[in-house]
Motif scaffolding. Structure first.
Motif, mmCIF file in Angstrom:
data_model
loop_
_atom_site.group_PDB
_atom_site.id
_atom_site.type_symbol
_atom_site.label_atom_id
_atom_site.label_comp_id
_atom_site.label_asym_id
_atom_site.label_seq_id
_atom_site.Cartn_x
_atom_site.Cartn_y
_atom_site.Cartn_z
ATOM 1 N N GLY A 88 2.552 -22.753 -46.211
ATOM 2 C CA GLY A 88 2.408 -23.585 -47.398
ATOM 3 C C GLY A 88 3.576 -24.494 -47.697
ATOM 4 O O GLY A 88 3.516 -25.288 -48.645
ATOM 5 N N MET A 89 4.671 -24.407 -46.951
ATOM 6 C CA MET A 89 5.809 -25.278 -47.199
ATOM 7 C C MET A 89 5.548 -26.675 -46.637
ATOM 8 O O MET A 89 4.663 -26.877 -45.795
ATOM 9 C CB MET A 89 7.079 -24.675 -46.598
ATOM 10 C CG MET A 89 7.445 -23.317 -47.172
ATOM 11 S SD MET A 89 9.105 -22.771 -46.686
ATOM 12 C CE MET A 89 10.123 -23.855 -47.704
ATOM 13 N N LYS A 90 6.345 -27.639 -47.107
ATOM 14 C CA LYS A 90 6.198 -29.034 -46.676
ATOM 15 C C LYS A 90 7.569 -29.588 -46.307
ATOM 16 O O LYS A 90 8.612 -29.033 -46.701
ATOM 17 C CB LYS A 90 5.566 -29.862 -47.794
ATOM 18 C CG LYS A 90 4.165 -29.406 -48.191
ATOM 19 C CD LYS A 90 3.528 -30.340 -49.189
ATOM 20 C CE LYS A 90 4.224 -30.312 -50.553
ATOM 21 N NZ LYS A 90 4.161 -28.991 -51.190
ATOM 22 N N PRO A 91 7.596 -30.672 -45.527
ATOM 23 C CA PRO A 91 8.875 -31.204 -45.049
ATOM 24 C C PRO A 91 9.879 -31.537 -46.141
ATOM 25 O O PRO A 91 11.095 -31.480 -45.901
ATOM 26 C CB PRO A 91 8.460 -32.462 -44.274
ATOM 27 C CG PRO A 91 7.088 -32.154 -43.790
ATOM 28 C CD PRO A 91 6.456 -31.368 -44.895
ATOM 29 N N ARG A 142 25.941 -27.521 -45.952
ATOM 30 C CA ARG A 142 25.622 -28.768 -46.632
ATOM 31 C C ARG A 142 24.974 -28.579 -48.000
ATOM 32 O O ARG A 142 24.591 -29.556 -48.636
ATOM 33 C CB ARG A 142 24.700 -29.608 -45.742
ATOM 34 C CG ARG A 142 25.397 -30.080 -44.467
ATOM 35 C CD ARG A 142 24.404 -30.672 -43.477
ATOM 36 N NE ARG A 142 25.075 -31.185 -42.288
ATOM 37 C CZ ARG A 142 25.497 -30.433 -41.282
ATOM 38 N NH1 ARG A 142 25.333 -29.116 -41.328
ATOM 39 N NH2 ARG A 142 26.111 -30.974 -40.249
ATOM 40 N N GLY A 143 24.800 -27.370 -48.449
ATOM 41 C CA GLY A 143 24.171 -27.153 -49.747
ATOM 42 C C GLY A 143 22.668 -27.361 -49.667
ATOM 43 O O GLY A 143 22.028 -27.039 -48.664
ATOM 44 N N THR A 144 22.088 -27.924 -50.713
ATOM 45 C CA THR A 144 20.639 -28.109 -50.774
ATOM 46 C C THR A 144 20.193 -29.196 -49.795
ATOM 47 O O THR A 144 20.697 -30.317 -49.809
ATOM 48 C CB THR A 144 20.207 -28.489 -52.197
ATOM 49 O OG1 THR A 144 20.607 -27.447 -53.100
ATOM 50 C CG2 THR A 144 18.699 -28.667 -52.270
ATOM 51 N N VAL A 145 19.246 -28.833 -48.940
ATOM 52 C CA VAL A 145 18.701 -29.773 -47.951
ATOM 53 C C VAL A 145 17.193 -29.603 -47.887
ATOM 54 O O VAL A 145 16.645 -28.550 -48.219
ATOM 55 C CB VAL A 145 19.291 -29.538 -46.540
ATOM 56 C CG1 VAL A 145 20.767 -29.872 -46.493
ATOM 57 C CG2 VAL A 145 19.056 -28.089 -46.094
ATOM 58 N N THR A 146 16.503 -30.660 -47.485
ATOM 59 C CA THR A 146 15.065 -30.549 -47.262
ATOM 60 C C THR A 146 14.813 -29.924 -45.898
ATOM 61 O O THR A 146 15.697 -29.892 -45.028
ATOM 62 C CB THR A 146 14.387 -31.925 -47.312
ATOM 63 O OG1 THR A 146 14.881 -32.719 -46.222
ATOM 64 C CG2 THR A 146 14.677 -32.633 -48.645
ATOM 65 N N LEU A 181 8.797 -33.709 -38.667
ATOM 66 C CA LEU A 181 10.088 -33.046 -38.450
ATOM 67 C C LEU A 181 10.673 -33.429 -37.091
ATOM 68 O O LEU A 181 11.871 -33.727 -36.969
ATOM 69 C CB LEU A 181 9.910 -31.529 -38.527
ATOM 70 C CG LEU A 181 9.392 -30.946 -39.849
ATOM 71 C CD1 LEU A 181 9.275 -29.427 -39.738
ATOM 72 C CD2 LEU A 181 10.304 -31.322 -41.008
ATOM 73 N N LEU A 182 9.823 -33.416 -36.060
ATOM 74 C CA LEU A 182 10.290 -33.735 -34.716
ATOM 75 C C LEU A 182 10.714 -35.198 -34.605
ATOM 76 O O LEU A 182 11.680 -35.523 -33.898
ATOM 77 C CB LEU A 182 9.189 -33.432 -33.701
ATOM 78 C CG LEU A 182 8.879 -31.927 -33.504
ATOM 79 C CD1 LEU A 182 7.522 -31.741 -32.835
ATOM 80 C CD2 LEU A 182 9.972 -31.264 -32.674
ATOM 81 N N ALA A 183 10.016 -36.075 -35.292
ATOM 82 C CA ALA A 183 10.416 -37.489 -35.292
ATOM 83 C C ALA A 183 11.764 -37.669 -35.981
ATOM 84 O O ALA A 183 12.600 -38.464 -35.540
ATOM 85 C CB ALA A 183 9.340 -38.332 -35.972
ATOM 86 N N ALA A 184 11.995 -36.926 -37.068
ATOM 87 C CA ALA A 184 13.273 -37.022 -37.778
ATOM 88 C C ALA A 184 14.429 -36.567 -36.897
ATOM 89 O O ALA A 184 15.535 -37.118 -36.957
ATOM 90 C CB ALA A 184 13.216 -36.190 -39.057
ATOM 91 N N ALA A 185 14.191 -35.542 -36.050
ATOM 92 C CA ALA A 185 15.249 -35.056 -35.166
ATOM 93 C C ALA A 185 15.692 -36.136 -34.189
ATOM 94 O O ALA A 185 16.870 -36.208 -33.809
ATOM 95 C CB ALA A 185 14.765 -33.823 -34.403
ATOM 96 N N VAL A 186 14.762 -37.002 -33.774
ATOM 97 C CA VAL A 186 15.106 -38.084 -32.853
ATOM 98 C C VAL A 186 15.699 -39.279 -33.595
ATOM 99 O O VAL A 186 16.637 -39.918 -33.127
ATOM 100 C CB VAL A 186 13.854 -38.511 -32.053
ATOM 101 C CG1 VAL A 186 14.158 -39.735 -31.193
ATOM 102 C CG2 VAL A 186 13.367 -37.357 -31.182
ATOM 103 N N GLU A 187 15.163 -39.560 -34.770
ATOM 104 C CA GLU A 187 15.592 -40.756 -35.503
ATOM 105 C C GLU A 187 16.965 -40.586 -36.144
ATOM 106 O O GLU A 187 17.809 -41.495 -36.099
ATOM 107 C CB GLU A 187 14.558 -41.088 -36.579
ATOM 108 C CG GLU A 187 13.211 -41.539 -36.008
ATOM 109 C CD GLU A 187 12.114 -41.531 -37.047
ATOM 110 O OE1 GLU A 187 12.423 -41.228 -38.241
ATOM 111 O OE2 GLU A 187 10.952 -41.795 -36.704
ATOM 112 N N THR A 188 17.217 -39.424 -36.756
ATOM 113 C CA THR A 188 18.453 -39.257 -37.524
ATOM 114 C C THR A 188 19.227 -37.990 -37.180
ATOM 115 O O THR A 188 20.289 -37.758 -37.755
ATOM 116 C CB THR A 188 18.132 -39.230 -39.032
ATOM 117 O OG1 THR A 188 17.286 -38.101 -39.313
ATOM 118 C CG2 THR A 188 17.424 -40.508 -39.468
ATOM 119 N N GLY A 189 18.694 -37.173 -36.274
ATOM 120 C CA GLY A 189 19.301 -35.864 -36.053
ATOM 121 C C GLY A 189 19.942 -35.697 -34.694
ATOM 122 O O GLY A 189 20.485 -36.635 -34.106
#
Length: 667
Positions: A381-384, A408-412, A521-529
């Motif tokens: 039930g969680m979301k990105p 880093r404290g609170t992160v999405t 999530l996987l796209a974010a790892a390539v774009e910014t991670g």
């Protein structure tokens, strides 16, 4: 004169009448005995007739049944031709005694006393197979195998087995045990196109069978059971493991002393390598190992059309050849979302090592395993854009640390996945449960053992590159399963169709919105991670993985057209200086994908979560999302879609097997 009356004769008492059951059993026994006697007579006649029509020994020496196999790429290009090879014929006296002992111990322990068939072996295999509910053990003797190799096919029918038994007894009646062993060892198939022990010894070890060591003989004897699976050309370590089984069997059969078995050093055996073929042999060896499960044809020449794309294979070989760190090995496997394997490289150089690190090697995936953690959380039930706190945490005696030592404290979830934050992954695994994470990995095709302790969230369990890549392919395929395969079609050289892979209906393993969220999530790892080095100028999703002390580096990623996985490391599991998933593996991936997708139109990743997926659309019932009515809109008339409910086990059972209510199999 004596007038006495003579004594009266007494009549014998009548015999009691036998009961019907007694008469029936007696008749049944007599008829059964007569039938058995008749069957034995017919068998003896059949054996006599077969023996009288057998070719002479010299004729049998001249009539090998070899089979050539042509492996072709998807466009018809010939990749490799595997033809039969026959070494020098060795007489019984020229064959090393330990070669003979190994073969008898592992294939036919009672060879020297049975008449061609082994009644004890038949009875034992019958009991074992009945208990197992399927055929797990055969009872063919060496003589039966020889009869099959010389005169019959591999068709699994009762008719063939009966002919095999008759011919085996005919061979035993005609030839001596030594002659049968000589024929067998010079004609049996040992894999890799090699027929006979001399051909096998030359192919696998580079020398004649006359000089076989005990360890080498054990490896060769172990190949007969499944030549394609145990041949050193397919898997050297599997060949050594099978050789160890043969040595133990020889010792158990009294053919080898414990001291001699211990002295046979399988690890020191060195395999010869065919240097006339390129790195495509990793793929063709993998394909050849599957032939015996797809066709019983063992005589006619075969044409095998595969899924390999020559341009993809060339791109994979170039990427490994030019971008591996010094001293490291590397592997690539690429496939479509239909499971068609289009490229495979199992090492730096096939001529130096035939060990296929793409399909056989098991290594820790590091953070590449986190996909299963996040998928379990998304399904829960969680979301990105949900948040957790990146902070020091402990679970029992284990306190995960981030690779850069920062919190880093609170992160999405999106940020935590992109940056591969360990503390968040561990928290998610504890939140949904390690059983749920392991179940997710199992569902997506991971078959290797999975550790259920908290550290499993960071990839402590070993996987193969092929399995991990196909698991990522499920996300690329919008949640439908992906089963890797390499063979499209098998025909004879005359064009007769023996096998054609048919389109299979896909099972739904992930709900579409879960797959779409995972793609985000996987796209974010390539774009910014951590996976920025994998960028190729088009929409891309992927994840890095690095194990402790830089022993393994991974990058698994996909575009809508192609899924690829890269592993880099050392066979001895020593550290590779500077190795990290976001460096060399991501760079190898980018080099491969850029070349493989050259000229292919750009398309977008499936990262959108449509509103209708949570509503009462017809498809919603398929995924089990319509069991609970959507909540009424709040005052004010807002029509924003409600968040998806957690998916139930009932949905999973129904989606996978169509049997709601049954618990999933334990792992």
């Amino acid at each position: 004169m004596d007038q006495r009356t003579p004594p009266r004769r007494t009549r014998a008492a009548p015999k009691p009448r036998r009961s019907f059951l007694s008469r029936f059993l007696g008749g049944l026994f007599l008829w059964g005995f007569a039938a058995a006697l008749l069957a034995l007579l017919l068998l003896l006649v059949a054996v006599w007739m077969a023996a009288s029509s057998l070719p002479g020994y010299r004729e049998l020496m001249k009539s090998p049944q070899g089979q050539s196999v042509v492996i072709r790429a998807s466009d018809g290009t010939e990749l490799v031709t595997v033809g039969p090879s026959f070494g020098r014929w060795l007489s019984y006296r020229e064959i090393p005694p330990h070669m003979i002992a190994a073969m008898i111990a592992v294939e036919d322990r009672r060879f020297h006393w049975h008449p061609g068939v082994d009644p004890i072996g038949i009875a034992r295999s019958f009991v074992v197979n009945q208990r197992a509910g399927r055929t797990v053990q055969g009872a063919s003797t060496i003589t039966q195998q020889l009869a099959r190799n010389l005169f019959l096919t591999n068709a699994r029918t009762y008719d063939r087995k009966l002919k095999e038994a008759v011919l085996a007894m005919a061979l035993e009646r005609t030839f001596t045990k030594e002659a049968i062993l000589e024929l067998y060892l010079n004609r049996v198939y040992f894999g890799g196109g090699a027929y006979g022990i001399d051909a096998a010894s030359r192919k696998f070890f580079g020398h004649s069978a006359e000089s076989l060591s005990l360890a080498e003989a054990a490896i060769i004897a172990g190949l007969v059971k499944a030549p394609s699976r145990y041949a050193p050309t397919a898997d050297p370590e599997q060949a050594r493991a099978r050789g160890a089984v043969v040595l133990a069997t020889m010792q158990d059969a009294g053919k080898l002393s414990p001291a001699a078995a211990a002295a046979a050093d399988l690890a020191s055996v060195r395999f010869a390598v065919d240097r006339t073929q390129g790195d495509v042999r990793y793929f063709t060896d993998w394909v050849l190992a599957q032939l015996e499960t797809l066709t019983d044809e063992a005589v006619q020449p075969l044409e095998v059309t595969t899924t390999l794309v020559p341009a993809h294979q060339a791109a994979a070989e170039a990427a490994v050849r030019t971008r591996l760190p010094p001293g490291a090995q590397g592997a690539i496997v690429a496939m479509t979302t239909k499971g068609e394997v289009t490229a495979m490289v199992g090492g730096r150089d096939y001529a130096s090592s035939t060990y296929n690190r793409a399909t056989v090697a098991r290594r820790q995936p590091g953070s590449a395993f986190k996909l299963f953690v996040y998928l379990a959380a998304l399904e829960d039930g969680m979301k990105p854009d949900d948040t957790l706190v990146d902070e020091p945490v402990s679970f029992g005696n284990w306190s995960p640390k981030n690779s850069d030592g920062r919190f880093r404290g609170t992160v999405t979830l999106r940020e935590a996945f992109a940056l591969s934050i360990n503390t968040v992954a561990a928290q998610l695994a504890m939140r949904v449960g390690t059983d749920a994470v392991a179940g997710m990995a199992r569902r997506l095709g991971i078959t290797t053992p999975i550790d259920r302790r908290p550290a499993m969230a960071l990839g402590a369990s070993e996987v193969t590159l092929m399995e991990l890549t196909s698991a990522y392919a499920v996300v690329a395929n919008e949640g439908a399963d992906v089963r890797p395969f390499g063979i499209r079609k098998i025909t004879t050289a005359d064009g007769d169709l023996l096998y054609l892979r048919e389109e299979e209906g896909s099972r739904v393993l992930l709900a579409p919105h879960v797959a779409a969220y995972a793609s985000q999530l996987l796209a974010a790892a390539v774009e910014t991670g951590t996976g920025r080095a994998a960028q190729i100028g088009r929409p891309l999703a992927g994840k890095t993985g690095t194990t402790s002390s830089n022993k393994d580096g991974w990058f698994i990623g996909f575009t809508p057209e192609l899924v690829a996985g890269v592993w880099i490391g050392r066979d001895d599991a020593k550290a590779v200086p500077g190795l990290a998933g976001g460096r060399a593996p991501a760079q190898v991936f980018a080099a491969f994908m850029s070349s493989a997708l050259s000229g292919v139109p750009v398309s977008q990743l499936n990262t959108d979560v449509a509103e209708g997926v949570f509503g009462l659309e017809p498809d919603a019932e398929v995924y089990g999302l319509a069991e609970e009515p959507a909540p009424a809109p709040p005052p004010g008339g807002s029509t924003a879609p409600a968040p998806p409910p957690p998916l139930s086990e009932g949905w999973l059972d129904e989606a996978i097997s169509g049997a709601p209510g049954e618990p999933p199999p334990s792992t």
